[in-house]
Design an enzyme around this catalytic site. Structure first.
Site, PDB file in Angstrom:
ATOM      1  N   ASP A  11       0.856  -1.196   0.000  1.00  0.00           N
ATOM      2  CA  ASP A  11       0.000   0.000   0.000  1.00  0.00           C
ATOM      3  C   ASP A  11       0.888   1.242   0.000  1.00  0.00           C
ATOM      4  O   ASP A  11       1.727   1.419   0.886  1.00  0.00           O
ATOM      5  CB  ASP A  11      -0.898  -0.028   1.255  1.00  0.00           C
ATOM      6  CG  ASP A  11      -1.864   1.153   1.297  1.00  0.00           C
ATOM      7  OD1 ASP A  11      -1.947   1.902   0.314  1.00  0.00           O
ATOM      8  OD2 ASP A  11      -2.510   1.320   2.340  1.00  0.00           O
ATOM      9  N   ASP A 104      -3.415   2.284  -5.661  1.00  0.00           N
ATOM     10  CA  ASP A 104      -2.180   2.307  -4.848  1.00  0.00           C
ATOM     11  C   ASP A 104      -2.008   1.078  -3.960  1.00  0.00           C
ATOM     12  O   ASP A 104      -1.188   1.083  -3.059  1.00  0.00           O
ATOM     13  CB  ASP A 104      -2.141   3.583  -4.002  1.00  0.00           C
ATOM     14  CG  ASP A 104      -2.822   3.439  -2.672  1.00  0.00           C
ATOM     15  OD1 ASP A 104      -3.895   2.813  -2.611  1.00  0.00           O
ATOM     16  OD2 ASP A 104      -2.264   3.951  -1.687  1.00  0.00           O
ATOM     17  N   GLU A 105      -2.763   0.036  -4.220  1.00  0.00           N
ATOM     18  CA  GLU A 105      -2.810  -1.081  -3.282  1.00  0.00           C
ATOM     19  C   GLU A 105      -2.960  -2.393  -4.040  1.00  0.00           C
ATOM     20  O   GLU A 105      -3.742  -2.467  -4.981  1.00  0.00           O
ATOM     21  CB  GLU A 105      -4.083  -0.887  -2.469  1.00  0.00           C
ATOM     22  CG  GLU A 105      -4.010  -1.125  -1.021  1.00  0.00           C
ATOM     23  CD  GLU A 105      -5.410  -0.950  -0.454  1.00  0.00           C
ATOM     24  OE1 GLU A 105      -5.854  -1.843   0.242  1.00  0.00           O
ATOM     25  OE2 GLU A 105      -6.060   0.077  -0.750  1.00  0.00           O
TER      26      GLU A 105
HETATM   27  P1  TTP Z   1      -5.389   5.012   0.826  1.00  0.00           P
HETATM   28  O1  TTP Z   1      -4.362   3.931   0.610  1.00  0.00           O
HETATM   29  O2  TTP Z   1      -6.570   4.709   1.650  1.00  0.00           O
HETATM   30  O3  TTP Z   1      -4.709   6.275   1.485  1.00  0.00           O
HETATM   31  P2  TTP Z   1      -3.303   6.924   1.225  1.00  0.00           P
HETATM   32  O4  TTP Z   1      -2.472   6.124   0.288  1.00  0.00           O
HETATM   33  O5  TTP Z   1      -3.516   8.343   0.823  1.00  0.00           O
HETATM   34  O6  TTP Z   1      -2.656   6.955   2.671  1.00  0.00           O
HETATM   35  P3  TTP Z   1      -2.030   5.756   3.514  1.00  0.00           P
HETATM   36  O7  TTP Z   1      -0.595   6.155   3.696  1.00  0.00           O
HETATM   37  O8  TTP Z   1      -2.784   5.744   4.787  1.00  0.00           O
HETATM   38  O9  TTP Z   1      -2.174   4.515   2.698  1.00  0.00           O
HETATM   39  O10 TTP Z   1      -5.916   5.550  -0.554  1.00  0.00           O
HETATM   40  C1  TTP Z   1      -5.096   5.657  -1.706  1.00  0.00           C
HETATM   41  C2  TTP Z   1      -5.453   6.861  -2.534  1.00  0.00           C
HETATM   42  O11 TTP Z   1      -6.802   6.799  -2.958  1.00  0.00           O
HETATM   43  C3  TTP Z   1      -5.318   8.159  -1.768  1.00  0.00           C
HETATM   44  O12 TTP Z   1      -4.031   8.746  -1.903  1.00  0.00           O
HETATM   45  C4  TTP Z   1      -6.401   9.024  -2.309  1.00  0.00           C
HETATM   46  C5  TTP Z   1      -7.405   8.085  -2.900  1.00  0.00           C
HETATM   47  N1  TTP Z   1      -8.639   8.048  -2.088  1.00  0.00           N
HETATM   48  C6  TTP Z   1      -9.826   8.558  -2.625  1.00  0.00           C
HETATM   49  O13 TTP Z   1      -9.842   9.035  -3.753  1.00  0.00           O
HETATM   50  N2  TTP Z   1     -10.957   8.527  -1.860  1.00  0.00           N
HETATM   51  C7  TTP Z   1     -10.978   7.994  -0.596  1.00  0.00           C
HETATM   52  O14 TTP Z   1     -12.029   7.980   0.068  1.00  0.00           O
HETATM   53  C8  TTP Z   1      -9.759   7.453  -0.055  1.00  0.00           C
HETATM   54  C9  TTP Z   1      -9.713   6.864   1.333  1.00  0.00           C
HETATM   55  C10 TTP Z   1      -8.630   7.505  -0.848  1.00  0.00           C
HETATM   56 MG    MG Z   2      -2.208   4.050   0.519  1.00  0.00          MG
END
Ligand code: TTP
Ligand code: MG
Length: 351
Positions: A11, A104-105
């Site tokens: 992630d 991103d995952e």
């Molecule tokens: P996440 O992996 O949930 O968050 P993140 O990568 O920003 O932070 P973390 O370090 O905690 O993993 O989400 C990935 C991307 O998806 C995030 O950068 C923005 C997008 N996103 C949305 O568009 N809507 C949402 O509701 C969420 C949670 C994320």
């Molecule tokens: Mg993330």
């Protein structure tokens, strides 16, 4: 004996925000969010901003109240998609068994690699950094459920491994909210039954869980013991592409609704052209959520994003509301299923 599986959950750290910091080095180290200004919400923010209590889905005005120096930049989906592609390619250097969950995952099944799961994860993260100049976190575990939990443990830029012989101890204290598939409502129900941790859940019989939770009871019974047989499924195919928007003020009449639909259809067409144009469309649909939260979907067969048909679908769905105002409009297309490809199934069966 069944081979022990090695599953990674990778992630990216504050993905959209990290990309923006990379593009604008002058912003690095400052609280930064990506999202809409005015009535918008944050899609995400960097870790500096999180120290002030900002988080994704928070209304921008509230985030600015918590952190007045917060820099808010608009979403640049195309850039994030490009970066996502690069990451995907890195994953594929390690295994064909990649199951992306979002931009991103992803889950990677690396059971077939002989190296320790932890060192594969470290290598994947290093390759991502080399390729994109961004950091990722990883969870390593014998199954998907535990790997996903583990990737959160050492965030950002870290990794955490749960070994098979640690699973039992690890599960004891794990809050029930962390169980895959347990949402807010199920969590409340579990709490009412005095079930706070997976250890508590382990005390209840399969029969009782089945009575109280139906089909999900069986899953709970396994998951609370850290058992999860789901495979990493690389060929999960997209069934549809769609978008939807909740408005800050309800839409009162269909003419206003049509204006909103124009924007949604522009985005839908662009998404389809960019990411899915090789897929055949079988139908289009319009979804409405009314001010009493009831939802209706109208659909019709079509082969391309046929705008006039979408406006008729909007009208059709609108009438079902009997004059109710609308808080959300969605548009989408569903695809013809891809032909099942034979041949490499055996290779994918790793269980
Ligand atoms: P996440 O992996 O949930 O968050 P993140 O990568 O920003 O932070 P973390 O370090 O905690 O993993 O989400 C990935 C991307 O998806 C995030 O950068 C923005 C997008 N996103 C949305 O568009 N809507 C949402 O509701 C969420 C949670 C994320
Ligand atoms: Mg993330």
């Amino acid at each position: 004996m069944e081979r022990e599986r090695k599953i990674l959950h990778i992630d990216m750290d504050c993905f959209y925000a990290a990309i923006e910091m990379r593009e604008r080095p002058e912003l690095a180290g400052r609280p930064l969010a990506v999202g809409g200004r005015d009535r918008g919400v944050l899609t995400t923010c960097n870790y500096e901003a999180r120290k002030f209590g900002c988080h994704s889905a928070m209304p921008t005005y509230l985030a600015l109240r918590k952190c007045p120096q917060l820099v808010v930049v608009p979403v640049n989906s195309e850039l994030y998609r490009e970066t996502s592609q690069l990451i995907r390619r890195v994953f594929e250097e390690f295994t064909d068994l990649v199951e992306p969950l979002s931009l991103d995952e992803a889950y990677l099944d690396v059971s077939h690699l002989y190296s320790e799961g932890g060192s594969v994860a470290a290598e994947v993260r290093a390759r991502i950094k080399e390729t994109t100049r961004l950091t990722a976190s990883a969870g390593i575990a014998p199954n998907k459920f535990l790997a996903k939990i583990a990737s959160d443990w050492e965030k950002p830029d870290g990794q955490f491994e749960i070994y098979q012989d640690e699973v039992a101890a690890f599960m004891q204290e794990l809050p029930v909210e962390k169980i895959w598939g347990v949402g807010k409502r199920t969590a409340e129900k579990l709490h009412r039954l005095d079930l706070k941790t997976c250890g508590d859940l382990q005390q209840r019989s399969l029969v009782e869980l089945d009575q109280r939770f139906g089909k999900f009871g069986q899953q709970l019974h396994e998951l609370c013991r850290g058992i999860d047989q789901r495979k990493v499924n690389p060929d999960r195919e997209r069934k549809s592409v769609s978008n939807e928007r909740t408005f800050s003020e309800d839409v009162k009449n269909v003419e206003q609704g049509e204006l909103r639909l124009v924007d949604l259809l522009d985005d839908l067409e662009a998404d389809y052209e960019k990411g899915h144009s090789e897929r055949h469309i079988r139908e289009g649909f319009v979804k409405l959520k009314f001010d009493d939260f009831s939802v209706t979907t109208a659909q019709r067969a079509m082969k391309v994003v046929q705008r006039d048909a979408f406006f008729e679908l909007l009208l059709e769905a609108w009438h079902r509301g009997d004059g109710k105002a609308v808080r959300l409009i969605g548009s989408g297309v569903r695809f013809v299923a891809k032909e099942k490809e034979g041949g490499n199934d055996a290779q994918m069966e790793l269980l």
